[in-house]
Design a protein around this motif. Structure first.
Motif, PDB file in Angstrom:
ATOM      1  N   LEU A  62      70.655  29.787  87.433  1.00  0.00           N
ATOM      2  CA  LEU A  62      71.276  30.885  88.183  1.00  0.00           C
ATOM      3  C   LEU A  62      71.309  32.139  87.328  1.00  0.00           C
ATOM      4  O   LEU A  62      70.956  33.232  87.769  1.00  0.00           O
ATOM      5  CB  LEU A  62      72.713  30.514  88.577  1.00  0.00           C
ATOM      6  CG  LEU A  62      72.901  29.608  89.794  1.00  0.00           C
ATOM      7  CD1 LEU A  62      74.374  29.290  89.972  1.00  0.00           C
ATOM      8  CD2 LEU A  62      72.367  30.294  91.047  1.00  0.00           C
TER       9      LEU A  62
ATOM     10  N   LEU B 216      81.394  28.754  88.819  1.00  0.00           N
ATOM     11  CA  LEU B 216      80.237  28.624  87.913  1.00  0.00           C
ATOM     12  C   LEU B 216      80.544  27.637  86.796  1.00  0.00           C
ATOM     13  O   LEU B 216      79.691  26.858  86.385  1.00  0.00           O
ATOM     14  CB  LEU B 216      79.906  29.978  87.292  1.00  0.00           C
ATOM     15  CG  LEU B 216      78.934  30.882  88.035  1.00  0.00           C
ATOM     16  CD1 LEU B 216      78.853  32.234  87.348  1.00  0.00           C
ATOM     17  CD2 LEU B 216      77.553  30.252  88.101  1.00  0.00           C
TER      18      LEU B 216
ATOM     19  N   ALA C   2      77.003  33.533 103.025  1.00  0.00           N
ATOM     20  CA  ALA C   2      77.039  34.945 102.641  1.00  0.00           C
ATOM     21  C   ALA C   2      78.442  35.514 102.799  1.00  0.00           C
ATOM     22  O   ALA C   2      78.939  36.227 101.920  1.00  0.00           O
ATOM     23  CB  ALA C   2      76.059  35.738 103.479  1.00  0.00           C
TER      24      ALA C   2
ATOM     25  N   HIS D  20      77.922  32.472  79.337  1.00  0.00           N
ATOM     26  CA  HIS D  20      77.985  31.710  80.585  1.00  0.00           C
ATOM     27  C   HIS D  20      77.568  30.266  80.387  1.00  0.00           C
ATOM     28  O   HIS D  20      78.014  29.382  81.093  1.00  0.00           O
ATOM     29  CB  HIS D  20      77.123  32.378  81.659  1.00  0.00           C
ATOM     30  CG  HIS D  20      77.736  33.637  82.178  1.00  0.00           C
ATOM     31  ND1 HIS D  20      77.005  34.613  82.820  1.00  0.00           N
ATOM     32  CD2 HIS D  20      79.009  34.097  82.130  1.00  0.00           C
ATOM     33  CE1 HIS D  20      77.808  35.607  83.134  1.00  0.00           C
ATOM     34  NE2 HIS D  20      79.032  35.328  82.727  1.00  0.00           N
TER      35      HIS D  20
ATOM     36  N   VAL E 167      84.306  33.191  91.437  1.00  0.00           N
ATOM     37  CA  VAL E 167      82.905  32.834  91.179  1.00  0.00           C
ATOM     38  C   VAL E 167      82.765  32.284  89.759  1.00  0.00           C
ATOM     39  O   VAL E 167      82.073  31.287  89.528  1.00  0.00           O
ATOM     40  CB  VAL E 167      81.970  34.048  91.399  1.00  0.00           C
ATOM     41  CG1 VAL E 167      80.532  33.685  91.060  1.00  0.00           C
ATOM     42  CG2 VAL E 167      82.053  34.531  92.828  1.00  0.00           C
ATOM     43  N   SER E 168      83.455  32.918  88.804  1.00  0.00           N
ATOM     44  CA  SER E 168      83.390  32.439  87.418  1.00  0.00           C
ATOM     45  C   SER E 168      83.863  31.000  87.320  1.00  0.00           C
ATOM     46  O   SER E 168      83.250  30.163  86.659  1.00  0.00           O
ATOM     47  CB  SER E 168      84.275  33.280  86.497  1.00  0.00           C
ATOM     48  OG  SER E 168      83.906  34.615  86.572  1.00  0.00           O
TER      49      SER E 168
ATOM     50  N   ARG F  71      75.685  37.518  77.428  1.00  0.00           N
ATOM     51  CA  ARG F  71      76.119  37.081  78.756  1.00  0.00           C
ATOM     52  C   ARG F  71      75.553  35.683  79.059  1.00  0.00           C
ATOM     53  O   ARG F  71      76.262  34.790  79.508  1.00  0.00           O
ATOM     54  CB  ARG F  71      75.601  38.092  79.782  1.00  0.00           C
ATOM     55  CG  ARG F  71      76.327  38.111  81.082  1.00  0.00           C
ATOM     56  CD  ARG F  71      75.884  39.315  81.854  1.00  0.00           C
ATOM     57  NE  ARG F  71      74.419  39.372  81.945  1.00  0.00           N
ATOM     58  CZ  ARG F  71      73.735  40.459  82.312  1.00  0.00           C
ATOM     59  NH1 ARG F  71      74.372  41.577  82.597  1.00  0.00           N
ATOM     60  NH2 ARG F  71      72.433  40.430  82.386  1.00  0.00           N
TER      61      ARG F  71
ATOM     62  N   HIS G 144      85.458  37.889  91.541  1.00  0.00           N
ATOM     63  CA  HIS G 144      84.610  37.458  90.420  1.00  0.00           C
ATOM     64  C   HIS G 144      85.268  36.311  89.665  1.00  0.00           C
ATOM     65  O   HIS G 144      84.592  35.470  89.096  1.00  0.00           O
ATOM     66  CB  HIS G 144      84.291  38.632  89.492  1.00  0.00           C
ATOM     67  CG  HIS G 144      85.446  39.115  88.688  1.00  0.00           C
ATOM     68  ND1 HIS G 144      85.780  38.582  87.480  1.00  0.00           N
ATOM     69  CD2 HIS G 144      86.365  40.083  88.940  1.00  0.00           C
ATOM     70  CE1 HIS G 144      86.846  39.189  87.004  1.00  0.00           C
ATOM     71  NE2 HIS G 144      87.223  40.109  87.874  1.00  0.00           N
TER      72      HIS G 144
ATOM     73  N   LEU H 176      77.370  25.672  93.801  1.00  0.00           N
ATOM     74  CA  LEU H 176      78.271  26.801  93.577  1.00  0.00           C
ATOM     75  C   LEU H 176      79.141  27.018  94.804  1.00  0.00           C
ATOM     76  O   LEU H 176      80.361  27.209  94.711  1.00  0.00           O
ATOM     77  CB  LEU H 176      77.459  28.059  93.277  1.00  0.00           C
ATOM     78  CG  LEU H 176      78.289  29.283  92.898  1.00  0.00           C
ATOM     79  CD1 LEU H 176      78.889  29.114  91.514  1.00  0.00           C
ATOM     80  CD2 LEU H 176      77.455  30.550  92.943  1.00  0.00           C
ATOM     81  N   LYS H 177      78.490  26.955  95.954  1.00  0.00           N
ATOM     82  CA  LYS H 177      79.215  27.141  97.220  1.00  0.00           C
ATOM     83  C   LYS H 177      80.264  26.029  97.371  1.00  0.00           C
ATOM     84  O   LYS H 177      81.428  26.286  97.704  1.00  0.00           O
ATOM     85  CB  LYS H 177      78.216  27.089  98.375  1.00  0.00           C
ATOM     86  CG  LYS H 177      78.799  27.577  99.681  1.00  0.00           C
ATOM     87  CD  LYS H 177      77.812  27.308 100.795  1.00  0.00           C
ATOM     88  CE  LYS H 177      78.558  26.953 102.061  1.00  0.00           C
ATOM     89  NZ  LYS H 177      77.695  26.245 103.006  1.00  0.00           N
TER      90      LYS H 177
ATOM     91  N   PHE I 155      69.224  35.331  88.413  1.00  0.00           N
ATOM     92  CA  PHE I 155      69.947  36.411  89.086  1.00  0.00           C
ATOM     93  C   PHE I 155      70.734  37.335  88.168  1.00  0.00           C
ATOM     94  O   PHE I 155      71.116  38.419  88.580  1.00  0.00           O
ATOM     95  CB  PHE I 155      70.850  35.833  90.164  1.00  0.00           C
ATOM     96  CG  PHE I 155      70.064  35.173  91.258  1.00  0.00           C
ATOM     97  CD1 PHE I 155      69.053  35.866  91.911  1.00  0.00           C
ATOM     98  CD2 PHE I 155      70.299  33.860  91.621  1.00  0.00           C
ATOM     99  CE1 PHE I 155      68.298  35.266  92.903  1.00  0.00           C
ATOM    100  CE2 PHE I 155      69.554  33.259  92.610  1.00  0.00           C
ATOM    101  CZ  PHE I 155      68.556  33.949  93.259  1.00  0.00           C
ATOM    102  N   PHE I 156      71.015  36.923  86.934  1.00  0.00           N
ATOM    103  CA  PHE I 156      71.583  37.894  85.992  1.00  0.00           C
ATOM    104  C   PHE I 156      70.449  38.599  85.264  1.00  0.00           C
ATOM    105  O   PHE I 156      70.475  39.780  85.035  1.00  0.00           O
ATOM    106  CB  PHE I 156      72.463  37.213  84.938  1.00  0.00           C
ATOM    107  CG  PHE I 156      73.753  36.664  85.446  1.00  0.00           C
ATOM    108  CD1 PHE I 156      74.514  37.366  86.367  1.00  0.00           C
ATOM    109  CD2 PHE I 156      74.225  35.452  84.986  1.00  0.00           C
ATOM    110  CE1 PHE I 156      75.722  36.856  86.819  1.00  0.00           C
ATOM    111  CE2 PHE I 156      75.425  34.943  85.432  1.00  0.00           C
ATOM    112  CZ  PHE I 156      76.180  35.630  86.349  1.00  0.00           C
TER     113      PHE I 156
ATOM    114  N   LEU J  54      80.682  34.249  99.960  1.00  0.00           N
ATOM    115  CA  LEU J  54      80.465  34.891  98.681  1.00  0.00           C
ATOM    116  C   LEU J  54      81.016  36.319  98.678  1.00  0.00           C
ATOM    117  O   LEU J  54      81.491  36.799  97.657  1.00  0.00           O
ATOM    118  CB  LEU J  54      78.980  34.899  98.342  1.00  0.00           C
ATOM    119  CG  LEU J  54      78.445  33.559  97.844  1.00  0.00           C
ATOM    120  CD1 LEU J  54      76.930  33.558  97.827  1.00  0.00           C
ATOM    121  CD2 LEU J  54      78.981  33.248  96.458  1.00  0.00           C
ATOM    122  N   ARG J  55      80.943  36.965  99.821  1.00  0.00           N
ATOM    123  CA  ARG J  55      81.424  38.338  99.907  1.00  0.00           C
ATOM    124  C   ARG J  55      82.940  38.394  99.731  1.00  0.00           C
ATOM    125  O   ARG J  55      83.472  39.345  99.196  1.00  0.00           O
ATOM    126  CB  ARG J  55      81.021  38.950 101.253  1.00  0.00           C
ATOM    127  CG  ARG J  55      80.630  40.416 101.163  1.00  0.00           C
ATOM    128  CD  ARG J  55      80.022  40.888 102.469  1.00  0.00           C
ATOM    129  NE  ARG J  55      78.898  40.045 102.850  1.00  0.00           N
ATOM    130  CZ  ARG J  55      78.477  39.877 104.106  1.00  0.00           C
ATOM    131  NH1 ARG J  55      79.103  40.430 105.114  1.00  0.00           N
ATOM    132  NH2 ARG J  55      77.443  39.105 104.375  1.00  0.00           N
TER     133      ARG J  55
END
Ligand SMILES: [Zn+2]
Lengths: 202, 317
Positions: free
Chosen positions: A156, A145, A130, A56, A141-142, A52, A138, A191-192, A160-161, A133-134
């Motif tokens: 990251l 990223l 928040a 990534h 987000v990918s 992973r 995915h 990222l945001k 966090f992984f 992100l919710r």
């Protein structure tokens, strides 16, 4: 949520420290003694997190597989040099970091967004982070990223992984603790920003 | 900071740079408890923790969708481990040292064996003759012409080399023939032993002379002492292999006799003028003073000797 989880966190942490670490260390010792079964066990244990992380970082399945192979071979050859001063997993990810960045330097990494542009976008957004992100999938987000530099994706990923501590990340990546903190904070904002940017464009 | 947080202000005691590590549970237990206690009364930090948690959550969902490595990868890894892998250069060092150690041991064994097999005379005779000859460098009548000493020691060394090879002069020949050791190696080891021994004697005796008096300079020593010595020794060896030891000795005496002639004349007549001034002789003498040429000739002759040795051994054996 925070309060109810606290007791659980402590339990998780203690059990991880006591059980997981000692068993990783013992496994590495067995690998150092040329135990093929121990290597197979180590592969079973680390294949997913390592893959992973590598996937990534480099973004290609085949390349990540090649790198995973290289990392396992190096673990086999160098296990006897592990001194047990840090966690075994940190040592293993340090090898993975080295191999991954060697490959990235070889291929020349490309990022899809210029981060300076991204940073300008951050403060214009009214949506709370928040909530944003919710609501994202995915895939989004990918994609976001993928827009970060490998260095930022890496912190990251490790924080966090893989849930490494700040000091451990510093050791794996080979940078000061302060740089880990600033890199992580920068990565979060980037990222945001990338999420917003991608959202606008599609 | 986003607009959402504008009503939330961080306090000076906020552990802002610890919140992400609080979220991934990697703070030390006591720090974790401290942050936890702070969170109860700080809305700003609570919101920050919430943000980090959402980030972590989002990343974990990505992680779930990450593909797995192909199933046979470990098989391939095991295959690679079974291959004789390429070591990094610095990992070759212990092996290299081990190989060097072994080579040295084998060499030492050969030297020890050959030192026992070589005629004793080759060791004790130079030990007497070379110092005697070298004394001439220090004694009054020849003090200003160390060339004579150079000539005589070279002849002595060449004689030694002539006795290294041959049915009639090698007491251990039958012994070495039945061993699997190559004749070249045997001869090489013997050359090193005898020539090295003579060279050491020569150097050892001339060294104080080089250091104290100005008559013999290092350059002179190399060109006029060592170079002819090497060349004549090589010729002696070649001839002893090509024909036999006696021929080698005769040729060496002839070659050196021509060079000694003027010196002998001077010594006998007591005058600086040679009795028979011959231009050919002068040219001949001049040849033996060309250091680099003589060294090159010596090396060529040695190579030729070793090449011929293999041929000769093959046909005679
Ligand atoms: Zn606070």
């Amino acid at each position: 949520m925070i309060q109810s989880g606290f007791a659980k966190y402590i339990c998780e942490r203690v059990s991880r420290d006591v059980y997981q670490e000692s068993s990783d260390y013992l496994l590495l010792l067995r690998v150092a003694n040329r135990d093929r079964e121990a290597l197979a066990e180590m592969y079973a244990r680390f294949q997913r997190p390592l893959f992973r992380y590598l996937f990534h970082l480099v973004g290609h399945k085949e390349l990540a597989e090649d790198l995973l192979q290289e990392v396992m071979v190096i673990i086999w050859q160098k296990a006897h040099t592990f001194r047990g001063t840090a966690r075994a997993s940190g040592w293993i990810f340090g090898i993975a970091h080295h191999q991954a960045f060697k490959a990235l330097r070889r291929d020349g990494s490309a990022t899809c967004l210029e981060l300076e542009v991204v940073m300008d976008l951050v403060d214009e957004q009214a949506t709370p982070e928040a909530d944003l992100l919710r609501r994202t999938t995915h895939e989004e987000v990918s994609l976001a990223l993928a827009c970060l530099t490998p260095e930022h994706r890496e912190v990251l990923e490790l924080a966090f992984f893989q849930d490494f501590a700040c000091k451990e990340i510093a050791a794996i990546v080979g940078i000061p603790v302060g740089t880990v903190k600033s890199r992580l904070s920068y990565a979060r904002h980037a990222l945001k920003a990338a999420l917003f940017r991608n959202g606008w464009e599609t | 900071m986003t607009q959402h947080h504008k009503h939330l202000v961080s306090r000076s005691d906020c552990p802002v740079d610890q919140l992400e590590w609080f979220v991934n549970h990697t703070l030390p237990v006591e720090e974790q408890a401290k942050v936890h206690a702070h969170l109860v009364g700080c809305a700003f930090c609570q919101a920050e923790v919430q943000n980090w948690m959402e980030l972590r959550q989002a990343l974990q969902t990505v992680s779930v969708h990450t593909p797995a490595p192909r199933a046979d990868l470990f098989l391939q890894i095991e295959q690679q481990l079974d291959l004789p892998h390429q070591l990094a250069p610095w990992l070759h060092l212990p092996r290299l040292l081990q190989a060097c150690g072994l080579a040295l041991l084998v060499c030492a064994e050969h030297f020890r064996a050959q030192a026992r097999l070589i005629r004793r005379e080759l060791f004790w005779m130079p030990l007497v003759i070379v110092p005697l000859i070298s004394l001439t460098v220090y004694l009054p009548p020849w003090q200003h012409s160390p060339g004579t000493a150079a000539l005589l020691t070279a002849l002595c060394t060449a004689f030694g080399m002539a006795f290294l090879y041959g049915r009639e002069v090698d007491p251990a020949r039958e012994m070495t023939l039945v061993t699997p050791t190559s004749p070249r190696l045997v001869l090489g080891v013997r050359c090193c032993l005898v020539f090295g021994y003579n060279l050491l004697l020569n150097c050892g005796l001339v060294l104080p002379f080089l250091a104290v008096q100005g008559i013999v300079t290092p350059a002179w020593f190399l060109a006029n002492w060592l170079a002819p010595l090497c060349c004549l020794s090589a010729i002696a060896l070649l001839l002893s292999i090509l024909v036999n030891t006696s021929t080698a000795l005769v040729v060496c005496i002839l070659l050196w006799g021509l060079r000694l002639l003027p010196g002998v004349q001077t010594f006998l007549m007591g005058g600086p003028q040679p009795f028979w001034p011959t231009p050919g002789l002068q040219q001949y003498e001049h040849f033996w003073h060309q250091g680099p040429l003589l060294f090159a000739l010596a090396i060529l002759t040695m190579v030729l000797a070793f090449l011929l040795l293999e041929r000769k051994e093959r046909f005679s054996g």
